[in-house]
Write a protein that holds these residues in place. Structure first.
Motif, mmCIF file in Angstrom:
data_model
loop_
_atom_site.group_PDB
_atom_site.id
_atom_site.type_symbol
_atom_site.label_atom_id
_atom_site.label_comp_id
_atom_site.label_asym_id
_atom_site.label_seq_id
_atom_site.Cartn_x
_atom_site.Cartn_y
_atom_site.Cartn_z
ATOM 1 N N ALA A 199 0.921 -1.143 -0.131
ATOM 2 C CA ALA A 199 0.004 -0.038 -0.023
ATOM 3 C C ALA A 199 0.884 1.299 -0.035
ATOM 4 C CB ALA A 199 -1.001 0.079 1.055
ATOM 5 N N LYS A 200 0.275 2.295 -0.494
ATOM 6 C CA LYS A 200 0.848 3.717 -0.295
ATOM 7 C C LYS A 200 0.125 4.300 0.852
ATOM 8 C CE LYS A 200 3.598 4.613 -3.753
ATOM 9 N NZ LYS A 200 5.199 5.030 -3.568
ATOM 10 N N ILE A 201 0.829 4.631 1.860
ATOM 11 C CA ILE A 201 0.473 4.981 3.301
ATOM 12 C C ILE A 201 0.605 6.421 3.571
ATOM 13 C CG2 ILE A 201 0.544 4.238 5.687
ATOM 14 C CD1 ILE A 201 1.856 1.725 4.546
ATOM 15 N N LEU A 202 -0.869 6.985 3.853
ATOM 16 C CA LEU A 202 -0.830 8.536 4.418
ATOM 17 C C LEU A 202 -0.948 8.136 6.080
ATOM 18 C CD1 LEU A 202 -3.563 10.282 2.002
ATOM 19 C CD2 LEU A 202 -1.010 10.059 1.499
ATOM 20 N N MET A 203 -0.472 9.262 6.758
ATOM 21 C CA MET A 203 -0.676 9.149 8.143
ATOM 22 C C MET A 203 -0.800 10.504 8.692
ATOM 23 S SD MET A 203 1.982 7.178 10.777
ATOM 24 C CE MET A 203 2.894 8.709 11.585
ATOM 25 N N THR A 204 -1.639 10.288 9.983
ATOM 26 C CA THR A 204 -1.815 11.555 10.748
ATOM 27 C C THR A 204 -1.875 11.053 12.166
ATOM 28 O OG1 THR A 204 -3.308 12.534 8.932
ATOM 29 C CG2 THR A 204 -3.298 13.305 11.422
ATOM 30 N N VAL A 205 -1.172 11.885 13.045
ATOM 31 C CA VAL A 205 -1.134 11.879 14.611
ATOM 32 C C VAL A 205 -1.736 12.801 15.080
ATOM 33 C CG1 VAL A 205 0.331 11.276 16.538
ATOM 34 C CG2 VAL A 205 1.177 10.448 14.354
ATOM 35 N N ALA A 206 -3.111 12.567 15.757
ATOM 36 C CA ALA A 206 -3.715 13.732 15.964
ATOM 37 C C ALA A 206 -4.756 13.199 17.060
ATOM 38 C CB ALA A 206 -4.370 14.554 15.142
ATOM 39 N N ARG A 235 -3.674 3.977 1.407
ATOM 40 C CA ARG A 235 -4.318 3.589 2.653
ATOM 41 C C ARG A 235 -4.024 4.874 3.621
ATOM 42 N NH1 ARG A 235 -5.267 -1.906 3.439
ATOM 43 N NH2 ARG A 235 -6.548 -1.247 5.392
ATOM 44 N N TYR A 236 -5.022 5.048 4.716
ATOM 45 C CA TYR A 236 -5.023 6.048 5.467
ATOM 46 C C TYR A 236 -4.709 5.802 6.916
ATOM 47 C CZ TYR A 236 -5.915 10.814 7.757
ATOM 48 O OH TYR A 236 -5.886 11.914 8.263
ATOM 49 N N LEU A 237 -3.709 5.989 7.575
ATOM 50 C CA LEU A 237 -3.470 5.409 8.938
ATOM 51 C C LEU A 237 -3.664 6.642 9.954
ATOM 52 C CD1 LEU A 237 -2.386 3.125 10.935
ATOM 53 C CD2 LEU A 237 -0.164 3.641 10.468
ATOM 54 N N ILE A 238 -4.636 6.463 10.714
ATOM 55 C CA ILE A 238 -4.882 7.682 11.642
ATOM 56 C C ILE A 238 -4.453 7.262 13.183
ATOM 57 C CG2 ILE A 238 -6.528 8.975 12.745
ATOM 58 C CD1 ILE A 238 -8.277 8.708 10.078
ATOM 59 N N ILE A 239 -3.592 7.934 13.817
ATOM 60 C CA ILE A 239 -3.128 7.502 15.302
ATOM 61 C C ILE A 239 -3.644 8.588 16.147
ATOM 62 C CG2 ILE A 239 -1.107 7.275 16.732
ATOM 63 C CD1 ILE A 239 0.441 6.327 14.259
ATOM 64 N N GLY A 240 -4.439 8.045 17.174
ATOM 65 C CA GLY A 240 -4.992 8.998 18.052
ATOM 66 C C GLY A 240 -6.433 8.566 18.609
ATOM 67 N N ARG A 241 -6.861 9.151 19.571
ATOM 68 C CA ARG A 241 -7.982 8.435 20.154
ATOM 69 C C ARG A 241 -8.988 10.014 20.608
ATOM 70 N NH1 ARG A 241 -5.361 6.096 25.633
ATOM 71 N NH2 ARG A 241 -4.357 8.069 26.317
ATOM 72 N N GLY A 242 -9.999 9.667 20.801
ATOM 73 C CA GLY A 242 -11.057 10.685 21.275
ATOM 74 C C GLY A 242 -12.419 10.698 20.836
ATOM 75 N N ASP A 243 -13.517 11.508 21.326
ATOM 76 C CA ASP A 243 -14.729 11.334 21.111
ATOM 77 C C ASP A 243 -15.249 11.712 19.585
ATOM 78 O OD1 ASP A 243 -14.410 14.054 21.118
ATOM 79 O OD2 ASP A 243 -16.009 14.586 22.172
ATOM 80 N N GLY A 265 -5.939 4.019 17.047
ATOM 81 C CA GLY A 265 -6.091 4.329 18.286
ATOM 82 C C GLY A 265 -4.723 5.074 19.063
ATOM 83 N N PHE A 266 -4.531 4.998 20.179
ATOM 84 C CA PHE A 266 -3.618 5.583 20.820
ATOM 85 C C PHE A 266 -2.047 4.700 20.643
ATOM 86 C CE2 PHE A 266 -0.432 5.434 24.857
ATOM 87 C CZ PHE A 266 -0.556 6.721 24.914
ATOM 88 N N VAL A 267 -1.207 5.348 20.437
ATOM 89 C CA VAL A 267 0.243 4.642 20.316
ATOM 90 C C VAL A 267 1.205 5.405 21.301
ATOM 91 C CG1 VAL A 267 2.160 4.332 18.778
ATOM 92 C CG2 VAL A 267 -0.219 4.008 17.983
#
Length: 374
Positions: A199-206, A235-243, A265-267
């Motif tokens: 996969a080609k991977i986009l990522m955000t930590v937020a 693919r889009y990998l989202i790291i983080g948690r919240g409501d 989720g949380f890392v």
């Protein structure tokens, strides 16, 4: 008369909570500690901590610094204890300067320091000073010898909202640990864990908080259908948690990209560098006071995309090191992602990106800047 060999710092807390302000303060303390260790004439230093207790883990504990832990139950007793302890200290020690670590403490610092003729500096971080402040806090800023903040954008917001002379504001930027955040091959265990093979991977930590939609995770999700036309393996990998996660998950389904987005989720912080190495691009079209995550990604050699009207101008060096686009424009985000994934731009060259980042935003660079300010 002030004591030329004595500095005092006053903070809300450093060790009892994790957060951007606490991380920033720790970096400043580390730089300060390195400076006084190098000095042939060590400055005597007292640090007052309103909400930290003596049993907290303090990695800066040293005979060179006297820490005053003032946490109490109920909290109002701690505020009285701080006021009393600090006033006695200022009268007896007459420090050369006092450094105030949060705008909420600034009126107290001004109230004590001005009559004693002790200059004080107020440290600011971001959003807490971007809007008009109560009169007492504004007055404390206006009467400070100096104000430190993390970026030009934060300086401009602070000055415009609170009638502050920009000449009194110094930039002391966030930094990245180049020993922790390093380039490397995509970790096979994470590729397997998140099913990202080929996969080609986009990522955000937020943080995925409903009050923090300015991070732009939803905008990046809206950009995916257009990116998919050229990169069907995205693919889009989202790291983080919240409501806000349920809303974002629903958005992926509504746009038909639910199978393209991974909510990790949380890392833990110690695992973040490996996660950056998974990515082909770090995408966060946001409104940041600075944006340490951009530094972390670039130190790992990962190209980045940010918003174009915020403090990210500093870590991205006005676009020299990354893509800056209108932060709520999903078409602009999609176009930026496509350019990054094609990899033809110098801003995609990992080794160059890392070196340019560390030249400006390393612990050594922070120590040099702090030495100038002190």
């Amino acid at each position: 008369m002030s004591n030329p060999d004595h500095y005092s710092f006053v903070f809300l807390e450093i060790f009892s909570q994790e957060g951007g302000i606490q991380a920033y303060v720790k970096d400043i303390l580390q730089a300060y500690l390195s400076l006084i260790k190098q000095s042939s004439k060590l400055a005597k230093t007292d640090i007052f901590l309103l909400r930290d207790s003596p049993d907290c883990h303090n990695p800066f504990s040293t005979e060179l610094i006297n820490f005053h832990y003032l946490k109490t139950l109920p909290p109002w007793k701690g505020r009285i204890k701080l006021a009393y302890t600090l006033l006695i200290h200022l009268i007896q020690k007459r420090p050369k300067k006092v450094f105030c670590g949060h705008i909420n403490l600034a009126p107290l610092i001004q109230f004590f320091c001005q009559p004693l003729g002790i200059p004080y500096t107020v440290l600011t971080y971001g959003k807490e000073v971007w809007k008009p402040l109560p009169p007492q806090q504004q007055k404390a800023l206006q009467n400070a010898e100096a104000i430190w903040t993390i970026s030009r954008y934060s300086r401009d917001c602070l000055c415009q909202a609170n009638n502050i002379d920009p000449k009194t504001v110094e930039i002391l930027p966030c930094i990245v640990d180049g020993n922790q955040f390093t380039p490397g091959k995509k970790p096979i265990e994470l590729i397997e864990k998140y099913d990202l093979k080929d996969a080609k991977i986009l990522m955000t930590v937020a943080r995925l908080w409903s009050g923090d939609i300015y991070k732009g995770v939803d905008v990046t999700i809206r950009a995916l259908p257009k990116i998919l036309q050229s990169f069907p393996n995205i693919r889009y990998l989202i790291i983080g948690r919240g409501d806000d996660r349920p809303r974002l998950e629903q958005l992926t389904k509504a746009l038909g990209v639910g199978d393209r987005v991974i909510f990790a989720g949380f890392v833990p912080n110690e695992d973040l560098a490996n996660h950056y190495r998974v990515a082909d691009a770090y995408i966060m079209p946001s409104q940041e006071g600075f944006g340490i995550v951009y530094l972390e990604a670039m130190a790992c050699g990962i190209p980045v995309l940010s918003g174009d009207a915020d403090g990210s101008a500093d870590p991205l060096q006005d676009g020299k090191l990354g893509w800056r686009v209108p932060h709520r424009d999903s078409d602009a985000v999609a176009q930026g992602c496509l350019e990054i994934l094609q990899g033809n731009d110098q801003r995609c060259h990992g080794e160059w990106l890392r070196q340019e980042t560390l030249d400006q935003f390393s612990p050594e660079a922070l120590s040099q800047k702090l030495a100038q300010l002190l």
